[in-house]
Design an enzyme around this catalytic site. Sequence first.
Site, PDB file in Angstrom:
ATOM      1  N   CYS A  96       6.501  -3.895   4.106  1.00  0.00           N
ATOM      2  CA  CYS A  96       5.740  -3.157   3.094  1.00  0.00           C
ATOM      3  C   CYS A  96       5.234  -1.776   3.547  1.00  0.00           C
ATOM      4  O   CYS A  96       5.369  -0.810   2.779  1.00  0.00           O
ATOM      5  CB  CYS A  96       4.616  -4.009   2.532  1.00  0.00           C
ATOM      6  N   ARG A 125       7.848 -12.001  13.838  1.00  0.00           N
ATOM      7  CA  ARG A 125       6.478 -12.506  13.823  1.00  0.00           C
ATOM      8  C   ARG A 125       6.312 -13.498  14.968  1.00  0.00           C
ATOM      9  O   ARG A 125       7.167 -14.359  15.172  1.00  0.00           O
ATOM     10  CB  ARG A 125       6.161 -13.178  12.485  1.00  0.00           C
ATOM     11  N   ASP A 145      13.624  -8.752   0.789  1.00  0.00           N
ATOM     12  CA  ASP A 145      12.305  -8.249   0.425  1.00  0.00           C
ATOM     13  C   ASP A 145      12.412  -7.149  -0.621  1.00  0.00           C
ATOM     14  O   ASP A 145      13.400  -6.412  -0.670  1.00  0.00           O
ATOM     15  CB  ASP A 145      11.641  -7.689   1.685  1.00  0.00           C
ATOM     16  N   HIS A 147       9.612  -4.380  -3.036  1.00  0.00           N
ATOM     17  CA  HIS A 147       8.274  -3.958  -3.435  1.00  0.00           C
ATOM     18  C   HIS A 147       8.387  -3.149  -4.718  1.00  0.00           C
ATOM     19  O   HIS A 147       9.205  -2.232  -4.816  1.00  0.00           O
ATOM     20  CB  HIS A 147       7.611  -3.149  -2.326  1.00  0.00           C
ATOM     21  N   LYS A 233      -1.244 -14.528  -4.080  1.00  0.00           N
ATOM     22  CA  LYS A 233       0.209 -14.599  -4.224  1.00  0.00           C
ATOM     23  C   LYS A 233       0.616 -15.893  -4.909  1.00  0.00           C
ATOM     24  O   LYS A 233      -0.140 -16.880  -4.936  1.00  0.00           O
ATOM     25  CB  LYS A 233       0.895 -14.505  -2.863  1.00  0.00           C
ATOM     26  N   HIS A 279       4.690  -7.401  -3.938  1.00  0.00           N
ATOM     27  CA  HIS A 279       5.591  -7.810  -2.861  1.00  0.00           C
ATOM     28  C   HIS A 279       6.327  -9.042  -3.359  1.00  0.00           C
ATOM     29  O   HIS A 279       5.702 -10.000  -3.808  1.00  0.00           O
ATOM     30  CB  HIS A 279       4.818  -8.216  -1.598  1.00  0.00           C
TER      31      HIS A 279
END
Length: 381
Positions: A96, A125, A145, A147, A233, A279
């Site tokens: 993001c 991560r 992903d 946005h 979310k 997102h």
Amino acid sequence: EMDLFHFQEEGPGVVFWHAKGWSTFQELVAYMRRRLKGDYQEVQAPQLLDKSLWETSGHWGWYSDNMFAVKSATAFINPENEAAEQRVFALKPMNCPGHVQIFKHGLKSYRDLPLRLAEFGTVHRYEASGALHGLMRVRGFTQDDAHVFCTEDQLEAECLKINDLMMSVYQDFGFNEVVVKLATRPEKRVGTDAMWDHAEGILRKVLAKMAAESGGRIKTGINEGEGTFYGPKFEYTLKDAIGRDWQCGTLQVDFNLPERLGATFIGDDSQRRVPVMLHRAMFGSLERFCGILLEHHAGRLPTWLAPVQVVVLNITDRQAEFAEQVQETLKNQGVRVEADLRNETIGFKIREHTLQRVPYLVIVGDREAQNHAVAVRTRGE
């Protein structure tokens, strides 16, 4: 068993994709590109970004336990050497902040919104070693992903549009039971309570509308305190063929990050406004989704996803030339095909490729070679 991938100690939580596994992975990417065509612009943000950007975004303070920090090997070996650049970077744990930078490049107007940016972005991560679990829980993975930058007036319509796309994607892969849960504010978060009240209120309204319009296909629920640090979310959970639940896609509303990173557009009143940021990821992690598909189908992937779709088998060496002709014909038609011409019994070869879950075995003996025909064995029959 299928020679798709492996793990090893030198790369804990990262996947070594073999050719067959990478073929299936790339088919998933190609499928998603077809679904996004016309609505999304595909972009690519950097893997390494300076620590200062992650400090501004809030990730360094709120998410650093899950991040990898890096600097040059020279600086790492010689931390006291002033000549060595000691600048600290982070391997991106999410895409993001990079997408906000792309949005900020050049002046944007309300007429440009909604602007949808998509990326098949590899992220890293830190997960505790005890939490790692095959493809299902890794440290390095690729997100499908995207946005969406929009106005607040466009927010509800964009959420519903994304949900429709998600449900269509899951149906394409044979997942007809979907649970969507709203994950609300965690204890550790950025933004005011008023901002969270507003964002959660919008998502509660959207969740009720999604459930009503799904005709019972979507079940809903609330996950109290399970939202991300920057916004609430939706979490999409799929049920596989033997009843196991897998948390997969997400849709997150973010009023925080665009403001923190200085993203603005020119409104219809000629004033600078901060966009709302959505997102969303449908597969979530492509590695995890590959694992879910393998579990769901017990390795018997649909033909379009199977790494090898057809294997041509000869019974004796006399049919080798014709078997190669059949292989070439199928290959020219775009089929992922191999030929097994080994000097083994046909029963042995059939068993071996059946264990590999190959959808079609094409067998040629003397009669087939003479008649320019083939005997076809479909998976399991």
